[in-house]
Design a protein around this motif. Structure first.
Motif, PDB file in Angstrom:
ATOM      1  N   ALA A 248       2.993  -1.127   4.163  1.00  0.00           N
ATOM      2  CA  ALA A 248       2.355   0.168   3.938  1.00  0.00           C
ATOM      3  C   ALA A 248       3.366   1.286   4.125  1.00  0.00           C
ATOM      4  CB  ALA A 248       1.176   0.360   4.893  1.00  0.00           C
TER       5      ALA A 248
ATOM      6  N   HIS B  77      -6.964   0.321   7.475  1.00  0.00           N
ATOM      7  CA  HIS B  77      -6.754  -1.069   7.069  1.00  0.00           C
ATOM      8  C   HIS B  77      -7.526  -1.981   8.015  1.00  0.00           C
ATOM      9  CE1 HIS B  77      -4.727  -4.989   6.780  1.00  0.00           C
ATOM     10  NE2 HIS B  77      -4.227  -4.614   5.611  1.00  0.00           N
TER      11      HIS B  77
ATOM     12  N   TRP C 180      -9.481  -6.184   3.955  1.00  0.00           N
ATOM     13  CA  TRP C 180      -8.884  -7.435   3.486  1.00  0.00           C
ATOM     14  C   TRP C 180      -9.576  -8.585   4.189  1.00  0.00           C
ATOM     15  CZ3 TRP C 180      -6.097 -11.228   6.182  1.00  0.00           C
ATOM     16  CH2 TRP C 180      -5.372 -12.137   5.394  1.00  0.00           C
TER      17      TRP C 180
ATOM     18  N   HIS D  74       1.860  -7.656   4.471  1.00  0.00           N
ATOM     19  CA  HIS D  74       1.338  -6.376   4.000  1.00  0.00           C
ATOM     20  C   HIS D  74       2.326  -5.273   4.371  1.00  0.00           C
ATOM     21  CE1 HIS D  74      -3.192  -7.675   3.864  1.00  0.00           C
ATOM     22  NE2 HIS D  74      -2.379  -8.516   3.244  1.00  0.00           N
TER      23      HIS D  74
ATOM     24  N   LEU E 245      -5.480   0.435  12.157  1.00  0.00           N
ATOM     25  CA  LEU E 245      -5.437  -0.982  11.817  1.00  0.00           C
ATOM     26  C   LEU E 245      -6.471  -1.714  12.669  1.00  0.00           C
ATOM     27  CD1 LEU E 245      -1.552  -1.504  11.829  1.00  0.00           C
ATOM     28  CD2 LEU E 245      -2.999  -0.693   9.963  1.00  0.00           C
TER      29      LEU E 245
ATOM     30  N   LEU F 237      -4.261   5.917   6.169  1.00  0.00           N
ATOM     31  CA  LEU F 237      -4.531   4.532   5.822  1.00  0.00           C
ATOM     32  C   LEU F 237      -5.496   3.946   6.834  1.00  0.00           C
ATOM     33  CD1 LEU F 237      -3.952   1.892   4.212  1.00  0.00           C
ATOM     34  CD2 LEU F 237      -2.129   1.434   5.876  1.00  0.00           C
TER      35      LEU F 237
ATOM     36  N   THR G 255      -8.565   3.410   2.067  1.00  0.00           N
ATOM     37  CA  THR G 255      -9.271   2.510   2.976  1.00  0.00           C
ATOM     38  C   THR G 255      -9.232   1.114   2.380  1.00  0.00           C
ATOM     39  OG1 THR G 255     -10.737   4.282   3.743  1.00  0.00           O
ATOM     40  CG2 THR G 255     -11.454   2.016   4.121  1.00  0.00           C
ATOM     41  N   VAL G 256      -8.731   0.155   3.144  1.00  0.00           N
ATOM     42  CA  VAL G 256      -8.576  -1.216   2.666  1.00  0.00           C
ATOM     43  C   VAL G 256      -9.311  -2.163   3.602  1.00  0.00           C
ATOM     44  CG1 VAL G 256      -6.952  -3.084   2.178  1.00  0.00           C
ATOM     45  CG2 VAL G 256      -6.323  -0.713   1.643  1.00  0.00           C
TER      46      VAL G 256
ATOM     47  N   PHE H  19       0.863  -1.173   0.000  1.00  0.00           N
ATOM     48  CA  PHE H  19       0.000   0.000   0.000  1.00  0.00           C
ATOM     49  C   PHE H  19       0.904   1.229   0.000  1.00  0.00           C
ATOM     50  CE2 PHE H  19      -1.914  -3.373   2.626  1.00  0.00           C
ATOM     51  CZ  PHE H  19      -2.991  -3.704   1.813  1.00  0.00           C
TER      52      PHE H  19
END
Length: 397
Positions: free
Chosen positions: A198, A208, A182, A196, A235, A206, A179-180, A170
């Motif tokens: 970033a 995540h 997973w 991963h 996160l 971010l 915005t992720v 990322f």
């Protein structure tokens, strides 16, 4: 939930480093041969059942198939298939263990998705990764790039079966927001190891969210690096392990720039049937936050909560803070692992709610905090349904 292990700290009394080694100085390399074959005494592998990696860690897992990657995206988003020699690959980070280096050395093609400068993508981009199939092995590489001032939401959906390892990058440009979500909700036989990486630019954001539900063994290693001041990383994690599953999350947030923020919140539940004949459910969460001397003004906190629903299930939770400067806003961590809170159960039952329904309500509330923070309605619905299915399994046992 009754807490059996709770640790929290303030900047004034916290300096932790495993074996005296700065976590940010962990060895990294794109060359798989630069790493020794892991064994059970290695700190970063000591919780992982190496025999269940099917050779991903020792070089015996030779790629004999490929994983399918399908992308559904707005026309403004660029999607490319590139070879390993593409100069952009590796921009967010370098493999920090042998499996990640093996994946980087063995993939045939990488997928690069770019959100152009100042573009605002309204609808979520969906990336579906389908494993190579039962009995097959594959390696892959995925990179998401959010250029300066852009905004996008990407859902990465991991499905299928087999043995698979990859690196996911990322690269978040200055003042961009990525915005992720997973999700690993794959077949019961999947063995999947992913790293991963970033890299956040100045004032980059971010978000995540990692969801670990399916698979026999899923190990996620996440590493966040701030390349400019003002970065913001959140996160989130949700995992629900059943008999025969090993779900592992290992995170490192490296604060090497001033005035950056990070917030980590992972929640997991474990269940199972002692008479199933399968290995007991096992989850691992290791959260490392490093605040370097240059990371003045850092604001960080990390939390892990685990709810154990069955005898024999095991949850390992290890939060760590390593602080090299006292000039920060705040830093702390907390971890708790336990069974149902008897007071909560009593409260609900005293109001006429049967015990089985009361337990369901507590678990729903436990995960509700995470699900509500995921800004994709169809993912929220999917996770709510997945939790309900897992709870149904608990009641049947």
């Amino acid at each position: 939930m009754a807490s059996t292990d709770l640790r929290s700290a303030s900047p004034s009394n916290l300096t932790e480093a495993a074996e005296g080694i700065n976590k940010g100085e962990q060895f990294t390399s794109f060359d798989v041969d630069a790493f020794e074959v892991p064994h059970g005494r290695d700190e970063i592998w000591r919780f992982t059942p190496l025999r269940r990696l099917r050779g991903l860690h020792d070089g015996s897992a030779v790629a004999d198939a490929s994983a399918a990657i399908a992308v559904t995206a707005d026309a403004a988003v660029r999607v490319e298939t590139v070879a390993r020699g593409d100069d952009r690959l590796g921009a967010a980070g370098v493999p920090a263990d042998r499996v990640a280096a093996q994946a980087f050395s063995a993939f045939q093609e990488a997928t690069v998705l770019t959100v152009p400068k100042e573009a605002v993508v309204e609808e979520p981009v969906t990336i579906t990764i389908t494993g190579p199939g039962e009995g097959s092995t594959a390696y892959g590489h995925l990179q998401l790039r959010a250029e300066e001032l852009s905004q996008a939401t990407v859902v990465i959906d991991v499905r299928g079966s087999g043995t698979y390892a990859d690196n996911v990058e990322f690269v978040v440009g200055d003042a961009a927001t990525l915005t992720v979500v997973w999700l690993a909700e794959a077949a019961a036989d999947l063995a999947y190891v992913t790293m991963h990486h970033a890299a956040l630019g100045k004032d980059a954001v971010l978000r995540h969210s990692a969801v670990l539900l399916g698979g026999e063994l899923v190990r996620l290693t996440g590493r966040v690096r701030f390349d400019g001041p003002g970065g913001d990383a959140e996160l989130l994690g949700l995992y629900f392990a059943d008999d025969g599953q090993h779900l592992e999350s290992r995170l490192l947030v490296d604060h090497s720039q001033p005035n950056c923020r990070s917030n980590v919140l992972y929640k997991g539940a474990l269940q199972g049937d002692p008479g199933s004949g399968l290995p007991d459910a096992h989850t691992v969460w290791v959260g490392d936050v490093l605040i370097r001397a240059a990371g003045v003004g850092t604001d960080t906190f990390e939390v892990n909560r685990n709810l154990v629903l069955a005898d024999g299930a095991r949850a390992d939770s290890i939060p760590n803070l390593e602080i090299e400067t006292g000039e920060i806003v705040q830093a702390g961590h907390a971890s708790a692992t336990g069974r149902f809170d008897d007071l909560q159960l009593f409260y609900l039952q005293a109001r006429g709610i049967p015990e089985d329904q009361a337990r369901r309500l507590i678990v729903r509330g436990f995960f509700g905090e995470i699900i509500s923070k995921i800004p994709v309605p169809f993912v929220q619905e999917r996770l709510t349904e997945a939790v309900e299915r897992e709870l149904a399994v608990t009641e049947n046992n």
